[in-house]
Design an enzyme around this catalytic site. Structure first.
Site, PDB file in Angstrom:
ATOM      1  N   HIS A 163       7.421 -22.939  -5.504  1.00 47.95           N
ATOM      2  CA  HIS A 163       7.724 -23.307  -6.895  1.00 47.95           C
ATOM      3  C   HIS A 163       7.618 -22.115  -7.838  1.00 47.95           C
ATOM      4  O   HIS A 163       8.138 -22.157  -8.948  1.00 47.95           O
ATOM      5  CB  HIS A 163       6.791 -24.431  -7.349  1.00 47.95           C
ATOM      6  CG  HIS A 163       7.084 -25.735  -6.666  1.00 47.95           C
ATOM      7  ND1 HIS A 163       7.766 -26.757  -7.264  1.00 47.95           N
ATOM      8  CD2 HIS A 163       6.813 -26.156  -5.402  1.00 47.95           C
ATOM      9  CE1 HIS A 163       7.904 -27.755  -6.407  1.00 47.95           C
ATOM     10  NE2 HIS A 163       7.330 -27.420  -5.275  1.00 47.95           N
ATOM     11  N   ASP A 369       8.386 -17.168 -14.533  1.00 46.33           N
ATOM     12  CA  ASP A 369       8.240 -18.589 -14.230  1.00 46.33           C
ATOM     13  C   ASP A 369       9.171 -18.916 -13.079  1.00 46.33           C
ATOM     14  O   ASP A 369      10.302 -18.412 -13.051  1.00 46.33           O
ATOM     15  CB  ASP A 369       8.641 -19.419 -15.466  1.00 46.33           C
ATOM     16  CG  ASP A 369       7.797 -20.684 -15.618  1.00 46.33           C
ATOM     17  OD1 ASP A 369       7.254 -21.164 -14.612  1.00 46.33           O
ATOM     18  OD2 ASP A 369       7.682 -21.168 -16.762  1.00 46.33           O
TER      19      ASP A 369
HETATM   20  P1  ADQ Z   1       4.559 -25.584 -14.282  1.00 51.07           P
HETATM   21  O1  ADQ Z   1       4.047 -24.204 -14.355  1.00 51.07           O
HETATM   22  O2  ADQ Z   1       3.576 -26.667 -14.552  1.00 51.07           O
HETATM   23  O3  ADQ Z   1       5.285 -25.871 -12.896  1.00 51.07           O
HETATM   24  P2  ADQ Z   1       7.042 -26.466 -15.755  1.00 51.07           P
HETATM   25  O4  ADQ Z   1       8.151 -26.295 -14.802  1.00 51.07           O
HETATM   26  O5  ADQ Z   1       7.399 -26.119 -17.151  1.00 51.07           O
HETATM   27  O6  ADQ Z   1       5.758 -25.626 -15.394  1.00 51.07           O
HETATM   28  O7  ADQ Z   1       6.621 -27.987 -15.722  1.00 51.07           O
HETATM   29  C1  ADQ Z   1       5.668 -28.519 -16.609  1.00 51.07           C
HETATM   30  C2  ADQ Z   1       5.812 -30.041 -16.661  1.00 51.07           C
HETATM   31  O8  ADQ Z   1       4.658 -30.600 -17.282  1.00 51.07           O
HETATM   32  C3  ADQ Z   1       7.017 -30.493 -17.470  1.00 51.07           C
HETATM   33  O9  ADQ Z   1       7.573 -31.618 -16.857  1.00 51.07           O
HETATM   34  C4  ADQ Z   1       6.415 -30.857 -18.831  1.00 51.07           C
HETATM   35  O10 ADQ Z   1       7.108 -31.865 -19.537  1.00 51.07           O
HETATM   36  C5  ADQ Z   1       5.032 -31.328 -18.446  1.00 51.07           C
HETATM   37  N1  ADQ Z   1       4.096 -31.006 -19.542  1.00 51.07           N
HETATM   38  C6  ADQ Z   1       3.838 -29.797 -20.034  1.00 51.07           C
HETATM   39  N2  ADQ Z   1       2.964 -29.890 -21.057  1.00 51.07           N
HETATM   40  C7  ADQ Z   1       2.653 -31.170 -21.190  1.00 51.07           C
HETATM   41  C8  ADQ Z   1       1.792 -31.905 -22.076  1.00 51.07           C
HETATM   42  N3  ADQ Z   1       1.081 -31.334 -23.039  1.00 51.07           N
HETATM   43  N4  ADQ Z   1       1.712 -33.212 -21.909  1.00 51.07           N
HETATM   44  C9  ADQ Z   1       2.426 -33.831 -20.949  1.00 51.07           C
HETATM   45  N5  ADQ Z   1       3.252 -33.197 -20.104  1.00 51.07           N
HETATM   46  C10 ADQ Z   1       3.373 -31.882 -20.215  1.00 51.07           C
HETATM   47  C11 ADQ Z   1       5.467 -25.130 -11.673  1.00 51.07           C
HETATM   48  C12 ADQ Z   1       6.069 -23.731 -11.803  1.00 51.07           C
HETATM   49  C13 ADQ Z   1       7.381 -23.801 -12.579  1.00 51.07           C
HETATM   50  C14 ADQ Z   1       8.336 -24.762 -11.884  1.00 51.07           C
HETATM   51  C15 ADQ Z   1       7.649 -26.083 -11.595  1.00 51.07           C
HETATM   52  C16 ADQ Z   1       8.506 -26.982 -10.723  1.00 51.07           C
HETATM   53  O11 ADQ Z   1       5.165 -22.851 -12.459  1.00 51.07           O
HETATM   54  O12 ADQ Z   1       7.986 -22.526 -12.658  1.00 51.07           O
HETATM   55  O13 ADQ Z   1       9.442 -25.012 -12.727  1.00 51.07           O
HETATM   56  O14 ADQ Z   1       6.410 -25.906 -10.928  1.00 51.07           O
HETATM   57  O15 ADQ Z   1       8.921 -26.317  -9.584  1.00 51.07           O
END
Ligand code: ADQ
Length: 476
Positions: A163, A369
């Protein structure tokens, strides 16, 4: 164990943590993306419970049937959690995979425990799987798992999805125990990456450090093992987000209603040093410095839930972010205008979507990311006729697909501030044209495309075709 036919294989997902289906919010991208995907196959989700106990080594897995799938977890000892999770995985691998070798710390004991915990996962998983299962291992915590399972006689197809980014070979070669990791990756039938540049970095690493060779198609070979290294960009359930946003649109505003002149910029990220939050706040500050016409007319809403708080570097980033928020509000705010609204907690998904829909700019500026699902969620939540603008770091995996966003270098604060100004003043016709193309991209490469194409790659590495998701099963 239920009997399986070729077209009815069971999916087994393994990840460090399983989703907590009883929790109010899912904040991790992994949990959000995989939860629904697994239910469609009535599969098994295996991982660490998140709990520690002294007698963990002698306790069998806890197996539960919940929300249409089977969830099996093991506990770890404190020493295991410290060495494997807080230690090698998150003090060493996470920063290194995000190009932060300066933060990557390791000692031999922690990396040894990381490999031992992977062996423990394999011990606990073996009695729960059959040769006909398809095993989908997720993320950097579990790189050695296939090697451990094969060593115990596992014949099932095993795929690995990373990921995070896979950094350039020079960076990966500097990670302590990198050869063990590299050789362990080669044991998988398939290794999936988020972007072509991650895949290409891995291919170059295999030739440079493992004395391997690149074969036809996406295959690579090294040390007597051949694997398919391919790209599977993770997506979101676009329809779900659109529907939620349409529903939220009929509700009253959540943010203080300060007149129709006020524009909103939204940022949503785990409070992680990879997400570029200080750089983002600095860029917003420079916008207010250099474009005073926005004073009193723009606010930045930043939602940043806590993550990995046990590690000092995460406490530091929190202090840094909160200092900057205070500085900007103190410097520019007045009784009627608070430039930054900051929340350090998770919020319900419908509230996030509401905020996305009501925001004029989605501000996504990670320093690195894997993908970044927030960027895609922001696009999905926009009103088609009057969409907002996405300002996106070119170092997010999502930038490879979302080329019509305003792409910025998050280290270049001036460039980012100018992009914010451009986004805030962009004419509707241009916003609409960019959004249309972005929408097509997220719709084509959605969550189900990701899931199905990854599963399909298992079929490619097998002589028997696999159809885990027959049409009538519908969307997960
Ligand atoms: P993350 O680093 O967690 O994931 P991201 O892909 O942006 O990053 O996903 C975050 C998720 O959490 C999103 O669905 C978002 O809506 C939710 N979220 C964030 N803040 C929140 C809050 N305050 N309350 C509720 N929900 C919240 C890791 C990798 C990424 C990759 C993903 C998936 O770091 O690069 O995209 O896995 O592979």
């Amino acid at each position: 164990m239920p009997e399986k036919t070729e077209n009815n294989r069971r999916l087994v997902v393994v990840s460090n943590r399983v989703a907590d289906f009883k929790a109010k919010f899912q904040t991790g991208g992994l949990a959000v993306a995989l939860g629904d995907a697994l239910k469609a196959s009535k599969g098994l989700w295996f991982g660490w419970s998140g709990d520690t106990r002294d007698d963990a080594l002698s306790v069998p897995p806890h197996v539960e049937h919940v929300a249409g799938l089977t969830v099996a977890t093991i506990d770890l000892t404190d020493k295991e959690a410290e060495g494997y999770y807080f230690g090698y995985a998150n003090r060493c691998l996470w920063p290194a995979l995000h190009y932060r070798l300066d933060l990557a710390q390791s000692n031999e004991e922690q990396s040894e425990i990381y490999f031992q915990v992977n062996a423990r996962f394999a011990d606990a998983l073996m009695p729960l799987i059959t040769p006909d299962d398809i095993i989908w291992v997720n993320d950097y915590h579990l790189i050695p798992l296939a090697e451990e399972l094969r060593g115990r006689g596992c014949e099932a197809r095993i795929g690995f999805f990373l990921h995070t980014p896979f950094p350039s070979p020079e960076i990966f070669a500097a990670v302590p125990s990198q050869k063990r990791l590299g050789n362990a990756l080669m044991v998988y039938d398939v290794v999936g990456f988020q972007t072509t540049s991650d895949r290409d970095n891995f291919r170059r690493y295999v030739t440079a450090s493992l004395d391997g060779e690149q074969l036809q198609g996406d295959r690579v070979t090294a040390q007597g093992e051949t694997t398919l290294a391919s790209v599977f960009p993770i997506g979101i359930d676009v329809e779900h987000f659109k529907k939620l946003a349409d529903e939220e649109d009929t509700k009253g505003p959540l943010l203080p209603d300060v007149g129709s002149d006020m524009k909103t910029i939204i940022g949503v990220d785990r409070l992680d040093y990879t997400k570029g939050l200080p750089e983002r706040l600095r860029a917003f500050e420079v916008l207010l410095e250099q474009f005073p016409e926005h004073h009193g007319k723009v606010r930045l809403v930043q939602i940043a839930p806590p993550t990995r708080e046990g590690l000092p570097v995460y406490q530091e980033i929190r202090e840094n972010v909160e200092r900057l928020v205070g500085r900007i509000n103190g410097r520019f705010g007045d009784l009627s205008w608070q430039p930054v609204i900051y929340m350090h907690r998770g919020v319900a998904q419908h509230i996030l979507v509401h905020l996305f829909r009501r925001s004029d700019v989605g501000f996504v500026t990670p320093l690195h990311d894997g993908m970044n699902l927030v960027a895609k969620e922001y696009i999905a939540a926009q009103a088609a006729q009057d969409p907002g603008v996405l300002v996106l770091s070119r170092f997010a995996g999502a930038a490879e697909q979302l080329r019509e966003a305003l792409l910025i270098n998050p280290h270049d604060i001036q460039e980012t501030a100018r992009a914010l100004d451009r986004a805030l003043t962009m004419p509707r016709q241009e916003r609409w044209a960019r959004h249309n193309r972005l929408w097509q991209r997220i719709e084509t490469y959605d969550l189900f495309n990701w899931r199905d194409s990854f599963i399909q790659s298992f079929a490619e590495s097998d002589t028997n075709p696999v159809n885990l998701f027959p049409k009538e099963a519908g969307a997960a």
